[in-house]
Design an enzyme around this catalytic site. Sequence first.
Site, PDB file in Angstrom:
ATOM      1  CG  PHE A  12      34.344  36.856  48.614  1.00 34.72           C
ATOM      2  CD1 PHE A  12      33.477  36.747  49.402  1.00 34.72           C
ATOM      3  CD2 PHE A  12      35.198  35.851  48.013  1.00 34.72           C
ATOM      4  CE1 PHE A  12      32.923  35.436  50.020  1.00 34.72           C
ATOM      5  CE2 PHE A  12      34.804  34.285  48.249  1.00 34.72           C
ATOM      6  CZ  PHE A  12      33.487  34.523  48.778  1.00 34.72           C
ATOM      7  CB  ILE A  13      38.629  36.430  51.271  1.00 35.91           C
ATOM      8  CG1 ILE A  13      37.784  35.253  49.684  1.00 35.91           C
ATOM      9  CG2 ILE A  13      39.327  35.283  52.404  1.00 35.91           C
ATOM     10  CD1 ILE A  13      38.736  34.556  49.187  1.00 35.91           C
ATOM     11  CG  ASP A  34      39.856  47.383  50.600  1.00 38.32           C
ATOM     12  OD1 ASP A  34      39.945  46.232  50.636  1.00 38.32           O
ATOM     13  OD2 ASP A  34      39.812  48.299  49.417  1.00 38.32           O
ATOM     14  CB  THR A  37      39.151  48.295  43.361  1.00 41.02           C
ATOM     15  OG1 THR A  37      38.886  46.749  44.058  1.00 41.02           O
ATOM     16  CG2 THR A  37      40.224  48.534  44.239  1.00 41.02           C
ATOM     17  CG  ASP A 132      43.754  26.406  43.705  1.00 42.53           C
ATOM     18  OD1 ASP A 132      43.720  27.625  43.687  1.00 42.53           O
ATOM     19  OD2 ASP A 132      42.648  25.839  43.713  1.00 42.53           O
ATOM     20  CD  GLU A 133      43.012  30.618  39.531  1.00 44.81           C
ATOM     21  OE1 GLU A 133      43.763  31.613  38.551  1.00 44.81           O
ATOM     22  OE2 GLU A 133      41.706  30.852  39.697  1.00 44.81           O
ATOM     23  CE1 TYR A 156      44.192  36.932  41.417  1.00 50.66           C
ATOM     24  CE2 TYR A 156      43.626  34.674  41.126  1.00 50.66           C
ATOM     25  CZ  TYR A 156      43.984  35.070  41.844  1.00 50.66           C
ATOM     26  OH  TYR A 156      43.456  35.149  43.475  1.00 50.66           O
ATOM     27  CB  SER A 157      47.187  32.468  37.791  1.00 52.69           C
ATOM     28  OG  SER A 157      48.028  32.149  37.045  1.00 52.69           O
ATOM     29  NE  ARG A 220      39.164  26.693  37.860  1.00 53.55           N
ATOM     30  CZ  ARG A 220      39.410  26.823  36.887  1.00 53.55           C
ATOM     31  NH1 ARG A 220      39.150  25.241  36.652  1.00 53.55           N
ATOM     32  NH2 ARG A 220      39.387  27.089  36.086  1.00 53.55           N
ATOM     33  NE  ARG A 287      38.333  32.591  33.385  1.00 45.69           N
ATOM     34  CZ  ARG A 287      37.938  32.772  34.402  1.00 45.69           C
ATOM     35  NH1 ARG A 287      39.059  31.728  35.115  1.00 45.69           N
ATOM     36  NH2 ARG A 287      37.108  33.273  35.494  1.00 45.69           N
TER      37      ARG A 287
HETATM   38  P1  NAD Z   1      38.492  40.605  46.443  1.00 47.60           P
HETATM   39  O1  NAD Z   1      38.899  41.161  44.762  1.00 47.60           O
HETATM   40  O2  NAD Z   1      36.921  40.056  46.450  1.00 47.60           O
HETATM   41  O3  NAD Z   1      38.613  41.845  47.178  1.00 47.60           O
HETATM   42  C1  NAD Z   1      40.023  42.338  46.808  1.00 47.60           C
HETATM   43  C2  NAD Z   1      40.115  43.227  48.662  1.00 47.60           C
HETATM   44  O4  NAD Z   1      41.698  44.367  47.306  1.00 47.60           O
HETATM   45  C3  NAD Z   1      38.911  44.695  47.609  1.00 47.60           C
HETATM   46  O5  NAD Z   1      38.022  45.513  48.894  1.00 47.60           O
HETATM   47  C4  NAD Z   1      39.769  45.655  47.106  1.00 47.60           C
HETATM   48  O6  NAD Z   1      39.087  47.508  47.208  1.00 47.60           O
HETATM   49  C5  NAD Z   1      40.739  45.458  47.588  1.00 47.60           C
HETATM   50  N1  NAD Z   1      41.911  46.400  47.296  1.00 47.60           N
HETATM   51  C6  NAD Z   1      42.203  46.187  45.211  1.00 47.60           C
HETATM   52  N2  NAD Z   1      43.648  46.642  44.311  1.00 47.60           N
HETATM   53  C7  NAD Z   1      43.826  47.214  45.956  1.00 47.60           C
HETATM   54  C8  NAD Z   1      44.839  48.386  46.060  1.00 47.60           C
HETATM   55  N3  NAD Z   1      45.723  48.654  44.827  1.00 47.60           N
HETATM   56  N4  NAD Z   1      44.715  48.278  47.781  1.00 47.60           N
HETATM   57  C9  NAD Z   1      44.073  48.353  48.539  1.00 47.60           C
HETATM   58  N5  NAD Z   1      42.868  48.101  48.042  1.00 47.60           N
HETATM   59  C10 NAD Z   1      43.356  46.371  47.502  1.00 47.60           C
HETATM   60  O7  NAD Z   1      38.965  39.158  46.212  1.00 47.60           O
HETATM   61  P2  NAD Z   1      39.185  37.781  47.220  1.00 47.60           P
HETATM   62  O8  NAD Z   1      38.255  37.410  46.493  1.00 47.60           O
HETATM   63  O9  NAD Z   1      38.717  38.464  48.587  1.00 47.60           O
HETATM   64  O10 NAD Z   1      40.825  37.782  47.635  1.00 47.60           O
HETATM   65  C11 NAD Z   1      41.627  38.463  48.744  1.00 47.60           C
HETATM   66  C12 NAD Z   1      42.823  37.857  48.180  1.00 47.60           C
HETATM   67  O11 NAD Z   1      42.910  35.843  48.040  1.00 47.60           O
HETATM   68  C13 NAD Z   1      43.332  38.243  47.483  1.00 47.60           C
HETATM   69  O12 NAD Z   1      44.961  38.092  47.431  1.00 47.60           O
HETATM   70  C14 NAD Z   1      43.549  36.502  46.189  1.00 47.60           C
HETATM   71  O13 NAD Z   1      44.475  36.202  45.397  1.00 47.60           O
HETATM   72  C15 NAD Z   1      43.714  35.242  47.511  1.00 47.60           C
HETATM   73  N6  NAD Z   1      42.038  34.611  47.381  1.00 47.60           N
HETATM   74  C16 NAD Z   1      41.515  34.352  46.230  1.00 47.60           C
HETATM   75  C17 NAD Z   1      40.152  33.540  46.082  1.00 47.60           C
HETATM   76  C18 NAD Z   1      39.152  33.469  45.426  1.00 47.60           C
HETATM   77  O14 NAD Z   1      38.758  32.167  45.708  1.00 47.60           O
HETATM   78  N7  NAD Z   1      38.266  33.715  46.035  1.00 47.60           N
HETATM   79  C19 NAD Z   1      40.828  31.962  46.483  1.00 47.60           C
HETATM   80  C20 NAD Z   1      42.138  31.651  47.131  1.00 47.60           C
HETATM   81  C21 NAD Z   1      42.796  33.060  47.030  1.00 47.60           C
HETATM   82  O1  DAU Z   2      41.264  28.604  42.721  1.00 52.10           O
HETATM   83  C1  DAU Z   2      41.221  29.741  43.430  1.00 52.10           C
HETATM   84  C2  DAU Z   2      40.673  31.217  42.280  1.00 52.10           C
HETATM   85  O2  DAU Z   2      39.239  30.874  42.516  1.00 52.10           O
HETATM   86  C3  DAU Z   2      41.207  32.511  42.867  1.00 52.10           C
HETATM   87  O3  DAU Z   2      42.648  32.825  42.810  1.00 52.10           O
HETATM   88  C4  DAU Z   2      41.056  33.731  41.993  1.00 52.10           C
HETATM   89  O4  DAU Z   2      40.765  34.994  43.019  1.00 52.10           O
HETATM   90  C5  DAU Z   2      38.910  33.346  42.405  1.00 52.10           C
HETATM   91  O5  DAU Z   2      38.497  34.469  41.510  1.00 52.10           O
HETATM   92  C6  DAU Z   2      38.711  31.651  41.376  1.00 52.10           C
HETATM   93  O6  DAU Z   2      39.537  31.557  40.177  1.00 52.10           O
HETATM   94  P1  DAU Z   2      38.299  31.131  39.034  1.00 52.10           P
HETATM   95  O7  DAU Z   2      38.921  31.097  37.761  1.00 52.10           O
HETATM   96  O8  DAU Z   2      39.065  29.765  39.499  1.00 52.10           O
HETATM   97  O9  DAU Z   2      36.770  31.848  39.587  1.00 52.10           O
HETATM   98  P2  DAU Z   2      35.945  31.973  38.735  1.00 52.10           P
HETATM   99  O10 DAU Z   2      34.479  32.108  39.355  1.00 52.10           O
HETATM  100  O11 DAU Z   2      35.445  33.292  37.611  1.00 52.10           O
HETATM  101  O12 DAU Z   2      35.379  30.751  38.044  1.00 52.10           O
HETATM  102  C7  DAU Z   2      35.181  29.396  38.299  1.00 52.10           C
HETATM  103  C8  DAU Z   2      34.821  29.010  36.873  1.00 52.10           C
HETATM  104  O13 DAU Z   2      34.157  28.982  35.912  1.00 52.10           O
HETATM  105  C9  DAU Z   2      35.743  28.462  35.885  1.00 52.10           C
HETATM  106  O14 DAU Z   2      36.235  28.020  35.551  1.00 52.10           O
HETATM  107  C10 DAU Z   2      35.839  29.272  34.823  1.00 52.10           C
HETATM  108  C11 DAU Z   2      34.440  29.341  34.899  1.00 52.10           C
HETATM  109  N1  DAU Z   2      33.166  30.526  34.735  1.00 52.10           N
HETATM  110  C12 DAU Z   2      33.095  31.615  35.406  1.00 52.10           C
HETATM  111  C13 DAU Z   2      32.366  32.289  34.834  1.00 52.10           C
HETATM  112  C14 DAU Z   2      32.818  33.902  36.099  1.00 52.10           C
HETATM  113  C15 DAU Z   2      32.129  30.371  33.462  1.00 52.10           C
HETATM  114  O15 DAU Z   2      32.089  29.391  32.868  1.00 52.10           O
HETATM  115  N2  DAU Z   2      31.295  31.517  33.513  1.00 52.10           N
HETATM  116  C16 DAU Z   2      31.360  31.886  34.392  1.00 52.10           C
HETATM  117  O16 DAU Z   2      30.667  33.362  33.934  1.00 52.10           O
END
Ligand code: NAD
Ligand code: DAU
Length: 350
Positions: A12-13, A34, A37, A132-133, A156-157, A220, A287
């Site tokens: 995603f990011i 990548d 996965t 931030d987690e 995860y965190s 959040r 959760r």
């Molecule tokens: P995502 O799950 O969408 O993507 C992760 C990517 O990493 C995928 O393309 C996957 O194929 C690849 N990957 C996973 N395991 C791997 C491995 N062993 N070797 C090589 N590639 C691998 O994640 P995202 O939401 O895009 O997050 C990206 C980064 O940003 C992460 O480090 C996450 O902790 C951090 N982050 C995410 C958020 C959020 O809200 N999504 C917020 C803050 C920080």
């Molecule tokens: O804060 C940054 C983090 O944000 C990233 O590091 C993570 O990779 C990312 O997944 C995200 O974590 P959250 O757990 O906050 O995101 P999620 O979208 O899973 O959930 C957001 C909120 O919504 C959380 O309070 C849980 C709630 N939730 C989530 C799902 C999937 C629900 O109520 N129902 C659901 O089905």
Amino acid sequence: MKKILITGGAGFIGSHVVRLFVNKYPDYHIYNLDKLTYAGNLENLKDIQDKPNYTFIKGDIVDNDFIQKLFEEYRFDGVIHLAAESHVDRSITNPMEFIMTNIVGTVNLLNAAKYIWKNDFENKRFYHISTDEVYGSLGETGYFYEDTAYDPHSPYSASKASSDHLVRAYHDTYGLPVIISNCSNNYGPNQFPEKLIPLFINNIRSNKPLPVYGKGVNVRDWLYVVDHARAIDVIYHSDKVGETYNIGGHNEWKNIDLIKVLCKVMDKKLGRPEGTSEKLITYVTDRAGHDLRYAIDSSKLQQELGWKPSLQFEEGIEKTVDWYLENQEWLDNVTSGNYQKYYEDMYGRR
Ligand code: NAD
Ligand code: DAU
């Protein structure tokens, strides 16, 4: 030509970061490593895949021999490390994947960078993208600052916290030129529909229940993904070493309030009477270890490096919904196959 390795660039990011760097810096060669996965999808990068300054490499950061050889072959000038297992719920059911990719994978990259850069760190950079987690959970007030003590609660965190500590240790011990940022919740195009916003868009689209964890009172701080990518660009190009920056949108939402806004936008876009989607809201078992509130203070980044979010949430959520509705094929593709089993395992028992 500078060679930059971006890990997790098909996710995603990562895909937004790869696109920004490939388009903005024709004098850099961007290598996207990548594993592909379930969360990685090369469709996310269709628009830039044929650019001359872009190369995709399929591989696993946990495979140390492969990583060592890759660094020896390409001798990257910089690394922007996003590859991770990223979904909290999955970490609760399968922590080991998170330990391997997020911790062992990060150390493999640190070792390889340290090895090829020897002690010549001039113009080199290892940028670790974190969350931030790691700071844990806030009460009703207060913010996460860069010096807030770590207090992770989910596997995860905890795995991300561990990788942050290791990245800092490589700076303090070996002088590796690292930088770290910790960002709040991202939303926007190309997010896998296991995370709250795309999951609920997908469920509303097919009239499925919207599983709200607990009472829906968790908070959040949401940031549009393109603004995160812009922040990564600014931080990567700063001359700071060993620093940490918090990234966030000052955009806090209680889950249930955000879900109601999303329901309204979806009703409007799908031409359904207002109130239709809200009827799908279903409260389910909370959760485990659910953090109550995240909120980022990003004033260090804003003041030192001049970054600020470009989008208001109302505009961002409309753009996001539009993208998912215009890209139903993408959504259908990523929700076929294993997604059905994941969904049953995750929500069938709630
Ligand atoms: P995502 O799950 O969408 O993507 C992760 C990517 O990493 C995928 O393309 C996957 O194929 C690849 N990957 C996973 N395991 C791997 C491995 N062993 N070797 C090589 N590639 C691998 O994640 P995202 O939401 O895009 O997050 C990206 C980064 O940003 C992460 O480090 C996450 O902790 C951090 N982050 C995410 C958020 C959020 O809200 N999504 C917020 C803050 C920080
Ligand atoms: O804060 C940054 C983090 O944000 C990233 O590091 C993570 O990779 C990312 O997944 C995200 O974590 P959250 O757990 O906050 O995101 P999620 O979208 O899973 O959930 C957001 C909120 O919504 C959380 O309070 C849980 C709630 N939730 C989530 C799902 C999937 C629900 O109520 N129902 C659901 O089905």
